[in-house]
Design an enzyme around this catalytic site. Structure first.
Site, short mmCIF file in Angstrom:
data_model
loop_
_atom_site.label_atom_id
_atom_site.label_comp_id
_atom_site.label_asym_id
_atom_site.label_seq_id
_atom_site.Cartn_x
_atom_site.Cartn_y
_atom_site.Cartn_z
N GLN A 11 6.68 38.55 15.10
CA GLN A 11 7.56 38.76 16.20
C GLN A 11 8.82 38.98 16.02
OE1 GLN A 11 7.72 35.61 19.28
NE2 GLN A 11 7.29 33.93 17.84
N TYR A 125 4.21 21.78 8.14
CA TYR A 125 5.23 23.00 8.44
C TYR A 125 6.40 22.60 8.43
CZ TYR A 125 7.57 26.66 10.81
OH TYR A 125 8.44 27.67 11.60
N1 LIG Z 1 8.17 31.00 16.24
C1 LIG Z 1 8.98 29.98 16.32
O1 LIG Z 1 9.06 29.54 17.43
C2 LIG Z 1 10.01 29.71 15.32
C3 LIG Z 1 11.00 28.98 15.50
C4 LIG Z 1 12.15 28.60 14.45
C5 LIG Z 1 11.87 29.30 13.53
N2 LIG Z 1 11.05 30.30 13.11
C6 LIG Z 1 10.84 31.01 11.72
O2 LIG Z 1 11.23 32.27 12.19
C7 LIG Z 1 10.68 33.02 11.25
C8 LIG Z 1 9.78 34.26 11.94
O3 LIG Z 1 8.82 33.74 12.65
P1 LIG Z 1 7.92 34.41 13.77
O4 LIG Z 1 8.21 33.54 15.04
O5 LIG Z 1 8.54 35.83 13.80
O6 LIG Z 1 6.61 34.26 12.99
P2 LIG Z 1 5.24 35.17 13.17
O7 LIG Z 1 5.28 35.82 14.40
O8 LIG Z 1 4.05 34.03 12.89
O9 LIG Z 1 5.56 35.97 11.93
C9 LIG Z 1 5.41 35.48 10.54
C10 LIG Z 1 5.06 36.61 9.65
O10 LIG Z 1 5.01 36.03 8.41
C11 LIG Z 1 3.91 36.72 7.80
N3 LIG Z 1 3.27 35.86 6.77
C12 LIG Z 1 2.44 35.12 6.55
N4 LIG Z 1 1.97 34.40 5.73
C13 LIG Z 1 2.48 35.50 4.84
C14 LIG Z 1 2.41 35.60 3.37
N5 LIG Z 1 1.51 34.79 2.75
N6 LIG Z 1 2.86 36.69 2.81
C15 LIG Z 1 3.82 37.48 3.44
N7 LIG Z 1 3.64 37.27 4.93
C16 LIG Z 1 3.03 36.36 5.32
C17 LIG Z 1 2.74 37.09 8.89
O11 LIG Z 1 1.86 38.10 8.56
P3 LIG Z 1 0.62 38.32 9.31
O12 LIG Z 1 1.26 39.04 10.41
O13 LIG Z 1 -0.10 39.18 8.14
O14 LIG Z 1 0.09 37.05 9.53
C18 LIG Z 1 4.13 37.56 10.09
O15 LIG Z 1 4.24 39.03 9.88
C19 LIG Z 1 10.10 32.14 10.04
O16 LIG Z 1 10.72 31.66 9.24
C20 LIG Z 1 9.72 31.00 11.14
O17 LIG Z 1 9.52 29.76 10.27
C21 LIG Z 1 10.01 30.47 14.27
#
Ligand SMILES: NC(=O)c1ccc[n+]([C@@H]2O[C@H](COP(=O)([O-])OP(=O)(O)OC[C@H]3O[C@@H](n4cnc5c(N)ncnc54)[C@H](OP(=O)(O)O)[C@@H]3O)[C@@H](O)[C@H]2O)c1
Length: 287
Positions: A11, A125
């Site tokens: 996202q 996590y």
């Molecule tokens: N979501 C939240 O509420 C939140 C809050 C604070 C911080 N964050 C941080 O913000 C960042 C982005 O998170 P997001 O919300 O965008 O999460 P997300 O929608 O789950 O996206 C994570 C991405 O990482 C990819 N990924 C997972 N395992 C992988 C691997 N082994 N190699 C390469 N890519 C991989 C996923 O690919 P696939 O699509 O193939 O699975 C997905 O595209 C992360 O660092 C997260 O820790 C998120």
């Protein structure tokens, strides 16, 4: 600028690809197929080969509950993979923006967490992301680390989309009201990232939208705004519940508000309130 975005299908990654391309940057989108962080030994050379001006790492193992049983994989992606990305950026002399999370904190206090606060995670996590931050700092001290929280946006799965689905399906929805944080829109996070990059900054920076909410408050706003905008809904009761009535595999911080004093000195008073950004996102999203 030539910008490599890792985790381009997530996202935040998707929003970043669109946001940087719209500003005229040359964007290289790398999904899991191009860069798999669970195979860290292959990542550093691959990152370096892109010869990017900036590498933005939005990829992470983000399944908070599943991580409790897949700890080894979560650490491989969020710590070892993040370190390998930093090694690659170092080899090609690229700047690095690494994304981190409020879940590195225990959430056992009621004062916003500052950038200098030490992580004390209460989940696998959270621990894997905290160790990832440290690995990035050790490898590339000039890396830019952006901590954010409660992320939602038009792309991928998130709480807003789940609530929109539930409000169409159910008459009653129960939502936890004893965890506090700040819902943060991917579009605003990307704008903040762009400013930090334009100013060529390093170090750790908190960014969320303004304001504080519980998941119940967040759900209440989603349902009210979505109803005003004509989203279908049969929900009649939204009920606040304590976390103990919504058992989950991973513990979550009760309070994970991030202090934004530092980033306000760069962005000024331009950080939108979470309610305003939620409305903007829902207005932009097709019914
Ligand atoms: N979501 C939240 O509420 C939140 C809050 C604070 C911080 N964050 C941080 O913000 C960042 C982005 O998170 P997001 O919300 O965008 O999460 P997300 O929608 O789950 O996206 C994570 C991405 O990482 C990819 N990924 C997972 N395992 C992988 C691997 N082994 N190699 C390469 N890519 C991989 C996923 O690919 P696939 O699509 O193939 O699975 C997905 O595209 C992360 O660092 C997260 O820790 C998120």
């Amino acid at each position: 600028m030539r910008i490599l975005i890792i985790g381009a299908g997530g996202q935040l990654g998707k929003e970043a690809c669109l946001g940087f391309a719209a500003k005229g940057d040359e964007v290289i989108s790398a999904g899991r197929a191009e860069l798999d962080l669970s195979v860290p030994h292959a990542v550093a050379d691959a990152v370096a080969a892109y010869k990017a001006d900036w590498v933005i790492n939005c990829a992470a193992y983000t399944q908070v509950d599943k991580a409790e049983e897949e700890a080894e994989l979560a650490f491989r992606v969020n710590r070892d993979g993040a370190r390998a990305v930093a090694q690659g950026a170092k080899r090609s002399d690229s700047r690095l923006l690494h994304v981190s999370t409020d879940f590195i904190f225990a959430g056992d206090r009621s004062r916003p967490y500052g950038e200098a606060d030490t992580g004390a995670p209460i989940s696998v996590y959270g621990q894997s992301k905290w160790e990832g931050e440290q690995a990035v700092r050790e490898t590339l001290p000039e890396a830019l680390i952006v901590r954010t929280a409660w992320v939602y946006g038009a792309h991928g799965n998130n709480f807003v989309k789940t609530l929109l689905r539930l409000m169409a399906e159910r008459e009653e929805i129960r939502v936890v009201d004893d965890q506090l944080g700040t819902p943060s829109w991917t579009a605003d996070i990307v704008t903040a990232m762009q400013t930090l990059i334009e100013k060529d900054l390093s170090g750790t920076w908190n960014f969320t939208n303004e304001g504080v909410a519980s998941w119940f408050d967040f759900a209440h706003q989603i349902i009210s705004i979505a109803a005003q905008l004509g989203h279908p809904g049969k929900v009649r009761r939204l009920l606040p519940i304590p976390s103990r009535e919504y058992p989950s595999a991973a513990k979550r911080p009760n309070y994970s508000v991030l202090n934004k004093e530092k980033i306000r000195s760069v962005l000024g008073d331009e950080i939108p309130h979470w309610c305003d950004s939620l409305r903007s996102m829902l207005v932009e999203m097709p019914l």
